[in-house]
Write an enzyme that holds these catalytic residues in place. Structure first.
Site, mmCIF file in Angstrom:
data_model
loop_
_atom_site.group_PDB
_atom_site.id
_atom_site.type_symbol
_atom_site.label_atom_id
_atom_site.label_comp_id
_atom_site.label_asym_id
_atom_site.label_seq_id
_atom_site.Cartn_x
_atom_site.Cartn_y
_atom_site.Cartn_z
ATOM 1 C CG ASP A 106 -2.054 -1.030 1.041
ATOM 2 O OD1 ASP A 106 -2.567 -1.159 -0.073
ATOM 3 O OD2 ASP A 106 -2.376 -1.715 2.036
ATOM 4 N NE ARG A 110 -0.126 3.899 13.350
ATOM 5 C CZ ARG A 110 0.677 2.832 13.398
ATOM 6 N NH1 ARG A 110 1.879 2.932 13.934
ATOM 7 N NH2 ARG A 110 0.308 1.674 12.902
ATOM 8 C CG ASP A 121 -3.215 3.202 13.071
ATOM 9 O OD1 ASP A 121 -3.176 3.487 14.288
ATOM 10 O OD2 ASP A 121 -2.915 2.078 12.631
ATOM 11 C CB SER A 158 -4.475 -6.056 9.276
ATOM 12 O OG SER A 158 -3.918 -4.811 9.622
HETATM 13 N N1 ARG Z 1 -6.808 -1.408 16.928
HETATM 14 C C1 ARG Z 1 -5.497 -1.016 17.325
HETATM 15 C C2 ARG Z 1 -5.410 0.470 17.542
HETATM 16 O O1 ARG Z 1 -6.256 1.164 17.068
HETATM 17 C C3 ARG Z 1 -4.454 -1.559 16.424
HETATM 18 C C4 ARG Z 1 -4.409 -1.005 15.040
HETATM 19 C C5 ARG Z 1 -3.436 -1.774 14.260
HETATM 20 N N2 ARG Z 1 -3.173 -1.218 12.999
HETATM 21 C C6 ARG Z 1 -2.991 -1.966 11.911
HETATM 22 N N3 ARG Z 1 -2.671 -1.353 10.823
HETATM 23 N N4 ARG Z 1 -3.110 -3.275 11.929
HETATM 24 O O2 ARG Z 1 -4.519 0.949 18.202
#
Ligand code: ARG
Length: 400
Positions: free
Chosen positions: A16, A97, A126, A177
């Site tokens: 991506d 992040r 994110d 993922s």
């Molecule tokens: N749900 C978790 C969070 O919002 C993890 C997100 C993981 N991101 C990913 N691209 N798999 O912090």
């Protein structure tokens, strides 16, 4: 909004974010793309990633090791705040992040870029964390999120990349993922989307299944100074080394697996699997040391602060005025949270079995049931009379 001429793209080396490079140029009219890959302890080889960005059309490819910064400026304050989102998730992804946003902004300012780009989709947390953090740090920068707009399936994304000379992934991509860094691993999607289905054994990388953990417990003594973990079994370690080592020790005993349904900011419930061995142990140990060194009222008041703090971090408000104010409160409470906690690791459990501190508020003379007792038992009677007075008045009134 006007066109962006130069963008700094948050880059992971995956399909991506690689496709984002030509896409930004072809579809968004961006003239130059600078990629930035952050080393957050995810264990990926970063040299090939650096090259891949250049091969995909980036004019410059930056790789920055931010592991110490990640631990000292993000993980440690979260430990001091005992930050578990919805009581369980130690925010391993969420904490990374704002730091990535911060180095993206720094790079944009250094290289004279007018935009920042990322590969997040429109369904997750994110994107919120990136966009809000970038806006907080430099509201002049444009934010480009191609994957939020392009509406391509995975196959279409790969095909778009191939058309632009980007190699399609060699190995068949996993159905999950994944997001990994020094603080842990987040696993979603694929068969996990059914909340009734137990996560298959092979999704876990950082923790052993309880069936496979040692049959003997292991003890670890964690030293804290002002709420910050500084040593393991008496050995003083830097933040990155301490977390790395504790991840191994506790992961070996199956500690830190989390399987939960969580509430995303965008309103969706999602099923998440996390492996956060060190963070889980550190927050529990830290809270235990607080129980020895903080007064009852500070501890209780702090609980509410911790809840709000965790939500703010999860919801992308790391750089916000309320977060700053909560930080000040938390820091003030940590002045005397210094000492050692002894933790027993065994079969998926991290059990706090001992704690000591030069600042301990625990008084053996007051607590003991033995002959050294100094507590004035007779004083209790008058105290209870006054404490219970409103209840007595209420009860008498009822009976009139
Ligand atoms: N749900 C978790 C969070 O919002 C993890 C997100 C993981 N991101 C990913 N691209 N798999 O912090």
């Amino acid at each position: 909004m006007g066109r962006a001429t130069k963008a700094v793209l948050a880059y992971s080396g995956g399909v991506d974010t690689s496709v984002c490079i030509p896409y930004l140029k072809n579809e968004f009219g961006v003239e130059g793309v600078i990629t930035l890959a952050a080393d957050l302890g995810q264990g990926d080889e970063l040299e090939p990633i650096k090259q891949k960005a250049l091969d995909s059309g980036a004019e410059e490819s930056l790789v920055i090791d931010v592991r110490e910064r990640f631990v000292n400026e993000f993980a440690f304050p979260a430990i001091q705040a005992n930050a578990f989102y919805e009581n369980r998730y130690p925010l391993s992804t969420a904490l990374a992040r704002p730091l990535i946003a911060q180095i993206l902004v720094e790079a944009a300012e250094k290289y004279g870029a007018d935009a920042i780009a990322h590969g997040c989709t429109g369904k997750g947390n994110d994107q919120v964390r990136f966009d809000v953090s970038i806006t907080a740090l430099n509201p002049k920068l444009k934010i480009l999120a191609p994957a939020r707009e392009w509406g391509m399936s995975r196959e279409e994304t790969i095909a778009y990349g191939e058309k632009c000379g980007i190699q399609s992934p060699v190995k068949k991509s996993s159905p999950y993922s994944l997001d990994r860094n020094l603080l842990g691993m987040a696993i979603e999607a694929g068969p996990l989307e059914d909340p009734w289905v137990e996560a298959p054994k092979d999704v876990y990388r950082l923790t052993k299944a309880i069936e496979d953990t040692p049959n003997e417990p292991e003890y670890v003594e964690i030293g804290f100074e002002k709420g910050i973990p500084v040593s393991l079994n008496g050995e003083f370690l830097g933040g990155v080394a301490l977390i790395t080592k504790l991840n191994e020790m506790s992961g070996n005993h199956g500690v830190g697996r989390i399987d939960m349904i969580e509430n995303r900011l965008v309103g969706i419930k999602s099923r998440e699997i996390y492996e956060c061995p060190a963070m889980t142990v550190l927050i529990h140990a830290h809270r235990d040391l607080e129980s020895l060194t903080l007064t009852a009222d500070v501890t209780r008041y702090k609980r509410g602060i911790e809840e709000t703090y965790s939500q703010l971090v999860y919801n992308g408000l790391w750089f916000s005025p309320l977060k700053g104010a909560l930080d000040a409160f938390v820091q003030q409470t940590q002045e005397r949270v210094t000492g050692i906690v002894r933790v027993k690791l065994f079969k998926g459990n991290a059990i706090m079995v001992g704690r000591q501190s030069a600042n301990s508020l625990y008084s053996m003379d007051l607590a003991t049931y033995g002959s050294e007792d100094v507590f004035d038992h007779k004083a209790a009677e008058g105290f209870i009379y006054i404490w219970g007075l409103p209840t007595r008045v209420w009860s008498e009134k009822l009976r009139q």
